[in-house]
Design a protein around this motif. Structure first.
Motif, PDB file in Angstrom:
ATOM      1  N   SER A  71       0.850  -1.187   0.000  1.00  0.00           N
ATOM      2  CA  SER A  71       0.000   0.000   0.000  1.00  0.00           C
ATOM      3  C   SER A  71       0.886   1.238   0.000  1.00  0.00           C
ATOM      4  CB  SER A  71      -0.939   0.007   1.212  1.00  0.00           C
ATOM      5  OG  SER A  71      -0.201   0.026   2.420  1.00  0.00           O
ATOM      6  N   ARG A  72       0.260   2.381  -0.170  1.00  0.00           N
ATOM      7  CA  ARG A  72       1.015   3.632  -0.146  1.00  0.00           C
ATOM      8  C   ARG A  72       0.131   4.758   0.339  1.00  0.00           C
ATOM      9  NH1 ARG A  72       3.221   4.606  -5.915  1.00  0.00           N
ATOM     10  NH2 ARG A  72       3.973   6.564  -5.000  1.00  0.00           N
ATOM     11  N   ASP A  73       0.764   5.759   0.900  1.00  0.00           N
ATOM     12  CA  ASP A  73       0.085   6.973   1.326  1.00  0.00           C
ATOM     13  C   ASP A  73       0.852   8.134   0.700  1.00  0.00           C
ATOM     14  OD1 ASP A  73      -0.902   9.224   2.612  1.00  0.00           O
ATOM     15  OD2 ASP A  73      -1.187   8.200   4.503  1.00  0.00           O
ATOM     16  N   ASN A  74       0.338   8.661  -0.386  1.00  0.00           N
ATOM     17  CA  ASN A  74       1.060   9.722  -1.099  1.00  0.00           C
ATOM     18  C   ASN A  74       1.149  11.014  -0.289  1.00  0.00           C
ATOM     19  OD1 ASN A  74       1.621   8.051  -3.244  1.00  0.00           O
ATOM     20  ND2 ASN A  74      -0.053   8.796  -4.521  1.00  0.00           N
ATOM     21  N   LYS A  76       1.801  11.120   2.782  1.00  0.00           N
ATOM     22  CA  LYS A  76       2.895  10.914   3.734  1.00  0.00           C
ATOM     23  C   LYS A  76       4.189  10.487   3.056  1.00  0.00           C
ATOM     24  CE  LYS A  76      -0.065   9.696   7.653  1.00  0.00           C
ATOM     25  NZ  LYS A  76      -0.377   8.662   8.686  1.00  0.00           N
TER      26      LYS A  76
END
Length: 121
Positions: A71-74, A76
């Motif tokens: 997953s990713r949190d752009n 952050k």
């Protein structure tokens, strides 16, 4: 230029879980696909998982499919690899990488320094 720093590795018993994080510097994180690779002693670096720039597409190696989640949190500038049901054969140094979506190392331009994951039986 993008700098990547992995964290979250460690020693865990078989069947346990770990979550790896990959923190990226710079304001261009969302323009790169993010991949996770691993390398065990005496073996070549192998693909684990990839996520597209928006996070809408993912792919996994057959050996981790159903157990690992990328997953990713752009917002952050961070990518993650949730690893469940770990097996001793998952023991390796895990690397995150930024580049073009795919499963081979030449597609990736930037690499982290790696984090050790050790799974005991």
């Amino acid at each position: 230029q993008v700098q990547l720093v992995e964290s979250g590795g460690g020693l865990v018993q078989a069947g346990g879980s770990l979550r790896l994080s990959c923190a990226a510097s710079g304001r261009t994180f969302s323009t790169y696909a993010m991949g996770w690779f691993r390398q065990a002693p005496g073996k070549e670096r192998e693909f684990v998982a990839v996520i597209s720039r928006s996070g809408s597409n993912t792919d996994y190696s057959d050996s981790v499919k159903g157990r690992f989640t990328i997953s990713r949190d752009n917002a952050k500038n961070t990518a993650y690899l949730q690893m469940n049901s770990l097996k001793p054969e998952d023991t390796a140094v895990y690397y995150c990488a930024a580049g073009t979506y795919g499963m081979v190392t030449p597609l990736y331009y930037y690499w982290g320094q790696g984090t050790q994951v050790t799974v005991s039986s």
